[in-house]
Every structure is written in structure tokens, then in C-alpha cells.
Write a protein that holds these residues in place. Structure first.
Motif, PDB file in Angstrom:
ATOM      1  N   MET A 126       0.856  -1.186   0.000  1.00 19.27           N
ATOM      2  CA  MET A 126       0.000   0.000   0.000  1.00 19.27           C
ATOM      3  C   MET A 126       0.893   1.238   0.000  1.00 19.27           C
ATOM      4  O   MET A 126       1.538   1.546   0.998  1.00 19.27           O
ATOM      5  N   ASP A 127       0.957   1.934  -1.139  1.00 18.90           N
ATOM      6  CA  ASP A 127       1.826   3.096  -1.279  1.00 18.90           C
ATOM      7  C   ASP A 127       1.038   4.388  -1.124  1.00 18.90           C
ATOM      8  O   ASP A 127      -0.165   4.456  -1.427  1.00 18.90           O
ATOM      9  N   LEU A 128       1.735   5.440  -0.682  1.00 18.76           N
ATOM     10  CA  LEU A 128       1.113   6.735  -0.416  1.00 18.76           C
ATOM     11  C   LEU A 128       1.822   7.835  -1.195  1.00 18.76           C
ATOM     12  O   LEU A 128       3.051   7.874  -1.259  1.00 18.76           O
ATOM     13  N   GLN A 129       1.033   8.738  -1.776  1.00 18.62           N
ATOM     14  CA  GLN A 129       1.547   9.958  -2.383  1.00 18.62           C
ATOM     15  C   GLN A 129       0.922  11.157  -1.697  1.00 18.62           C
ATOM     16  O   GLN A 129      -0.288  11.165  -1.437  1.00 18.62           O
ATOM     17  N   VAL A 130       1.737  12.162  -1.413  1.00 19.30           N
ATOM     18  CA  VAL A 130       1.233  13.435  -0.899  1.00 19.30           C
ATOM     19  C   VAL A 130       0.984  14.345  -2.093  1.00 19.30           C
ATOM     20  O   VAL A 130       1.849  14.499  -2.962  1.00 19.30           O
ATOM     21  N   LEU A 131      -0.197  14.937  -2.151  1.00 21.85           N
ATOM     22  CA  LEU A 131      -0.582  15.820  -3.252  1.00 21.85           C
ATOM     23  C   LEU A 131      -0.599  17.252  -2.734  1.00 21.85           C
ATOM     24  O   LEU A 131      -1.484  17.644  -1.970  1.00 21.85           O
ATOM     25  N   VAL A 132       0.403  18.036  -3.126  1.00 18.97           N
ATOM     26  CA  VAL A 132       0.646  19.354  -2.532  1.00 18.97           C
ATOM     27  C   VAL A 132       0.176  20.470  -3.467  1.00 18.97           C
ATOM     28  O   VAL A 132       0.556  20.505  -4.644  1.00 18.97           O
ATOM     29  N   ALA A 133      -0.629  21.376  -2.944  1.00 23.11           N
ATOM     30  CA  ALA A 133      -1.012  22.596  -3.653  1.00 23.11           C
ATOM     31  C   ALA A 133      -0.158  23.733  -3.112  1.00 23.11           C
ATOM     32  O   ALA A 133      -0.176  24.012  -1.911  1.00 23.11           O
ATOM     33  N   ALA A 134       0.594  24.394  -3.991  1.00 20.13           N
ATOM     34  CA  ALA A 134       1.511  25.448  -3.568  1.00 20.13           C
ATOM     35  C   ALA A 134       1.380  26.644  -4.497  1.00 20.13           C
ATOM     36  O   ALA A 134       0.874  26.542  -5.622  1.00 20.13           O
ATOM     37  N   VAL A 135       1.854  27.787  -4.025  1.00 19.76           N
ATOM     38  CA  VAL A 135       1.858  29.011  -4.826  1.00 19.76           C
ATOM     39  C   VAL A 135       3.216  29.694  -4.662  1.00 19.76           C
ATOM     40  O   VAL A 135       3.653  29.966  -3.537  1.00 19.76           O
ATOM     41  N   ASN A 136       3.881  29.925  -5.786  1.00 16.36           N
ATOM     42  CA  ASN A 136       5.158  30.656  -5.815  1.00 16.36           C
ATOM     43  C   ASN A 136       6.182  30.090  -4.827  1.00 16.36           C
ATOM     44  O   ASN A 136       6.836  30.838  -4.090  1.00 16.36           O
ATOM     45  N   GLU A 137       6.313  28.771  -4.827  1.00 16.03           N
ATOM     46  CA  GLU A 137       7.275  28.116  -3.957  1.00 16.03           C
ATOM     47  C   GLU A 137       8.516  27.684  -4.749  1.00 16.03           C
ATOM     48  O   GLU A 137       8.461  27.479  -5.969  1.00 16.03           O
ATOM     49  N   ASP A 138       9.627  27.536  -4.052  1.00 17.35           N
ATOM     50  CA  ASP A 138      10.826  26.943  -4.621  1.00 17.35           C
ATOM     51  C   ASP A 138      10.675  25.433  -4.489  1.00 17.35           C
ATOM     52  O   ASP A 138      10.901  24.863  -3.420  1.00 17.35           O
ATOM     53  N   VAL A 139      10.250  24.771  -5.571  1.00 17.76           N
ATOM     54  CA  VAL A 139       9.919  23.353  -5.484  1.00 17.76           C
ATOM     55  C   VAL A 139      11.132  22.491  -5.158  1.00 17.76           C
ATOM     56  O   VAL A 139      10.987  21.389  -4.613  1.00 17.76           O
ATOM     57  N   THR A 199       7.519  10.435   1.852  1.00 17.07           N
ATOM     58  CA  THR A 199       6.865   9.589   0.866  1.00 17.07           C
ATOM     59  C   THR A 199       6.955  10.260  -0.502  1.00 17.07           C
ATOM     60  O   THR A 199       7.411  11.393  -0.627  1.00 17.07           O
ATOM     61  N   GLU A 200       6.494   9.551  -1.504  1.00 22.86           N
ATOM     62  CA  GLU A 200       6.396  10.181  -2.823  1.00 22.86           C
ATOM     63  C   GLU A 200       5.412  11.337  -2.761  1.00 22.86           C
ATOM     64  O   GLU A 200       4.517  11.369  -1.904  1.00 22.86           O
ATOM     65  N   ALA A 201       5.581  12.289  -3.677  1.00 14.33           N
ATOM     66  CA  ALA A 201       4.697  13.453  -3.673  1.00 14.33           C
ATOM     67  C   ALA A 201       4.549  14.004  -5.082  1.00 14.33           C
ATOM     68  O   ALA A 201       5.434  13.850  -5.930  1.00 14.33           O
ATOM     69  N   ILE A 202       3.424  14.637  -5.304  1.00 16.06           N
ATOM     70  CA  ILE A 202       3.181  15.428  -6.508  1.00 16.06           C
ATOM     71  C   ILE A 202       2.924  16.848  -6.049  1.00 16.06           C
ATOM     72  O   ILE A 202       1.988  17.106  -5.282  1.00 16.06           O
ATOM     73  N   ILE A 203       3.770  17.766  -6.487  1.00 14.65           N
ATOM     74  CA  ILE A 203       3.633  19.175  -6.123  1.00 14.65           C
ATOM     75  C   ILE A 203       3.121  19.934  -7.338  1.00 14.65           C
ATOM     76  O   ILE A 203       3.714  19.870  -8.421  1.00 14.65           O
ATOM     77  N   ASP A 206      -0.822   8.170  -8.885  1.00 15.11           N
ATOM     78  CA  ASP A 206      -0.824   6.776  -9.346  1.00 15.11           C
ATOM     79  C   ASP A 206      -0.503   5.785  -8.240  1.00 15.11           C
ATOM     80  O   ASP A 206      -0.122   4.653  -8.501  1.00 15.11           O
ATOM     81  N   ARG A 207      -0.649   6.204  -6.993  1.00 12.24           N
ATOM     82  CA  ARG A 207      -0.461   5.297  -5.869  1.00 12.24           C
ATOM     83  C   ARG A 207      -1.816   4.986  -5.235  1.00 12.24           C
ATOM     84  O   ARG A 207      -2.804   5.684  -5.440  1.00 12.24           O
ATOM     85  N   GLU A 208      -1.858   3.936  -4.420  1.00 17.01           N
ATOM     86  CA  GLU A 208      -3.130   3.491  -3.857  1.00 17.01           C
ATOM     87  C   GLU A 208      -3.753   4.527  -2.945  1.00 17.01           C
ATOM     88  O   GLU A 208      -4.967   4.736  -2.953  1.00 17.01           O
ATOM     89  N   LEU A 209      -2.917   5.195  -2.150  1.00 17.48           N
ATOM     90  CA  LEU A 209      -3.410   6.202  -1.210  1.00 17.48           C
ATOM     91  C   LEU A 209      -2.867   7.569  -1.580  1.00 17.48           C
ATOM     92  O   LEU A 209      -1.732   7.703  -2.039  1.00 17.48           O
ATOM     93  N   CYS A 210      -3.677   8.598  -1.361  1.00 13.82           N
ATOM     94  CA  CYS A 210      -3.201   9.966  -1.550  1.00 13.82           C
ATOM     95  C   CYS A 210      -3.572  10.793  -0.324  1.00 13.82           C
ATOM     96  O   CYS A 210      -4.613  10.577   0.306  1.00 13.82           O
TER      97      CYS A 210
END
Length: 305
Positions: free
Chosen positions: A1-14, A25-29, A70-74
Motif C-alpha cells: 500500500m503506497d502513499l503519495q502526498v498531493l501538494v497545492a503550492a503558490v510561488n514556492e521553490d519546489v 513519501t512520494e509526492a506530486i507538487i 498513481d499510488r493506492e493512497l493519496c
């Protein structure tokens, strides 16, 4: 069971955001800025995908991230969240324990002036108590969200036409589609304090926007819940003319108005814990006028101006 963090950001240094947020964990920013770009890198051995978007609206960012997950948990998140060590395992164990759960909300440490909830017991989340949760508290089974065809509103939230409410609308739609929501007692991170990005006082826009939101949340009962809200949160009596009024001398408890103090706070009348902030205003809005503004918003929500 894998987890991805889904981050909403504004004007950040990614390049630095994964370290700043203590991601394990893995993440999508999705970073809203002034250009379009994509990059990825590894942090603590986990892939961090970064999408830069020259657009605005928190709902857009959350939908972009969810569409690419694309992971089971977000686990939804914002740029001002700092996670505690082991947060990923805590989330995974909660879903393993609650096989029936499509969505689980977790606790976060926040400034007292912004607190809208704290899960004291494990429980089901239902129609009468779903509205108090911010999106960053929400973890979900990705397939359940896709199967239910739910997404975030582009009309509400930071950077959108109407001030806030996208989180309540999202959970509202999840319940409507029959998803099972649960509350967990574990605390998995903290929110770094910042000024509200949407609250500018009890002005006309505030009440009109709330009316539009109530139309989408309550339909034919929007006027009833508008009155309930106004009576529950009015700023007392105007001793000069005897009228109830709202002033942008709002309730307070420190540095900033509790963002979404009313966050639909569970329709059972549970309050905002009395937290308040005093913010001076240019004028006062009488209860009657506030109600008229909310009804204007309800008509606007119906498409009847």
C-alpha cells in the motif's frame, strides 16, 4: 500500500519544498507561479514530481495532482504543512485498520485561532459533521475518488471567484456519491501559521460568497442555514440604534481571523470554539443587510441575479 502526498503550492521553490515539508513519501507538487514547467527529483529516496502552472485557483492545483496520482493512497496537503516523522506509516495503518474507509481525516497542530476541529475519537463522518475539515486533513483511496468521479470545485477557494468552501463541497460530494468517511485520532503534522489568503473582513463579498456556497451545499434549505449562520455569529447589539450588526471588528484570539471559522462546523451547531479576532472595519453591516446579501448570493448560485 503506497502513499503519495498531493501538494497545492503558490510561488514556492519546489527544489526545497520536500525538505521544508519533511516529506518521507512520494509526492506530486503543483506549484502555481508565472510559467509552465515540469521537473522531478528524489528526496529521502522518494520521487517528487513538480508541475509548475501559470494559473490560479486551489481547486485547479488539487485536481491536477489528483489526476496524475498513481499510488493506492493519496494525502492532500498545502505548502505550509510540516509532517511528523512516520506520517506515511500512520496513514497506511489507518486504512489497513478501516478496510471500509474511502477517506480518513487526520489531526494537525494548528494555531488556535484557526482551529476548526480536532478528532478526539475514531468515528464515521456523516452529513451533520463533515464541514469542519480542511483539505489538508484528508487522505483517500485514489481509486475510490476516481470511481465516484469527484473533484474539487473551480468556483471556490483561494484564487477562485468565491472566497472559500471548496473543502466542504468536496466532502459533501464524496458523501453524496456514497463514499465512506472516517476520522482518525492520530496527529501527523503541523500547519505553519500564515495570514488568511481569503478573509478580508465581514464585507459585502463575504456574505454574497457565503450565500453562493450555501446554495451549493444546502439547495432549498440555503436560506434557513443562512439565517442560522447569521444568528449564531452576529457581533452583538449596536447600542446606538438597537440593531444587530456585523462589523469587521470580528471575533478574535490573536494574530489573525480563524480562517473559515464557520467551515460549516458540522451542521449540529458545534461552534468555532469562541475563537475570535478583532479587526477594525470601514463600516458595520446590519443583520438584515447581511441576510439580504446572502440571499443575493443564493440567487447568484442559482444563476438568477
Amino acid at each position: 500500500m503506497d502513499l503519495q502526498v498531493l501538494v497545492a503550492a503558490v510561488n514556492e521553490d519546489v527544489d526545497k519544498l520536500a525538505e521544508k515539508m519533511h516529506l518521507e513519501t512520494e509526492a506530486i507538487i503543483v506549484n502555481q507561479c508565472d510559467h509552465f514547467a515540469y521537473q522531478e527529483y528524489f528526496h529521502e529516496g522518494k520521487k517528487i514530481q513538480c508541475f509548475c502552472m501559470a494559473e490560479r485557483g486551489v481547486g485547479r492545483s488539487r485536481n491536477q495532482a489528483l489526476m496524475r496520482a498513481d499510488r493506492e493512497l493519496c494525502l492532500f496537503s498545502d505548502e505550509d504543512i510540516v509532517f511528523y516523522p512516520g506520517y506515511g506509516e500512520i496513514v497506511k495503518r489507518a486504512f489497513e485498520k478501516n478496510a471500509d474507509a474511502d477517506i480518513i481525516t487526520f489531526n494537525f497542530e494548528v494555531d488556535p485561532s484557526r482551529a476548526t476541529y480536532y478528532n478526539q475519537t475514531e468515528k464515521r463522518i456523516r452529513w451533520y459533521n463533515y464541514g469542519r475539515y480542511p483539505t489538508f486533513a484528508v487522505a483517500a483511496r485514489r481509486e475510490a475518488l476516481h470511481r465516484a468521479n469527484v473533484s474539487f470545485s473551480l468556483l471556490f477557494g483561494g484564487g477562485a471567484k468565491y472566497s472559500n468552501g471548496e473543502d466542504s463541497l468536496f466532502l459533501h460530494d464524496c458523501l453524496k456519491k456514497g463514499l465512506h468517511l472516517y476520522a482518525a485520532v492520530e496527529e501527523i503534522g503541523r500547519e505553519v501559521y500564515r495570514e488568511s489568503t481569503w478573509f478580508k473582513g465581514y464585507n459585502e463579498k463575504f456574505f454574497v460568497d457565503r450565500g453562493v456556497l450555501y446554495h451549493h451545499l444546502y439547495g432549498g434549505l440555503a436560506k434557513v442555514f443562512s439565517l442560522r449562520f447569521l444568528l449564531a455569529h452576529h457581533n452583538g447589539r449596536d447600542h446606538h440604534n438597537g440593531n444587530d450588526h456585523y462589523s469587521e471588528r470580528a471575533h478574535h484570539s490573536g494574530r489573525a481571523y480563524k480562517e473559515q471559522v464557520y467551515k460549516e462546523n458540522g451542521h449540529n451547531g458545534s461552534a468555532d470554539k469562541g475563537n475570535a479576532q478583532k479587526r477594525e472595519v470601514s463600516r458595520e453591516i446590519a443583520l438584515k443587510e447581511a441576510y439580504q446579501l446572502m440571499k443575493q448570493g443564493i440567487r447568484e448560485g442559482k444563476g438568477r441575479h
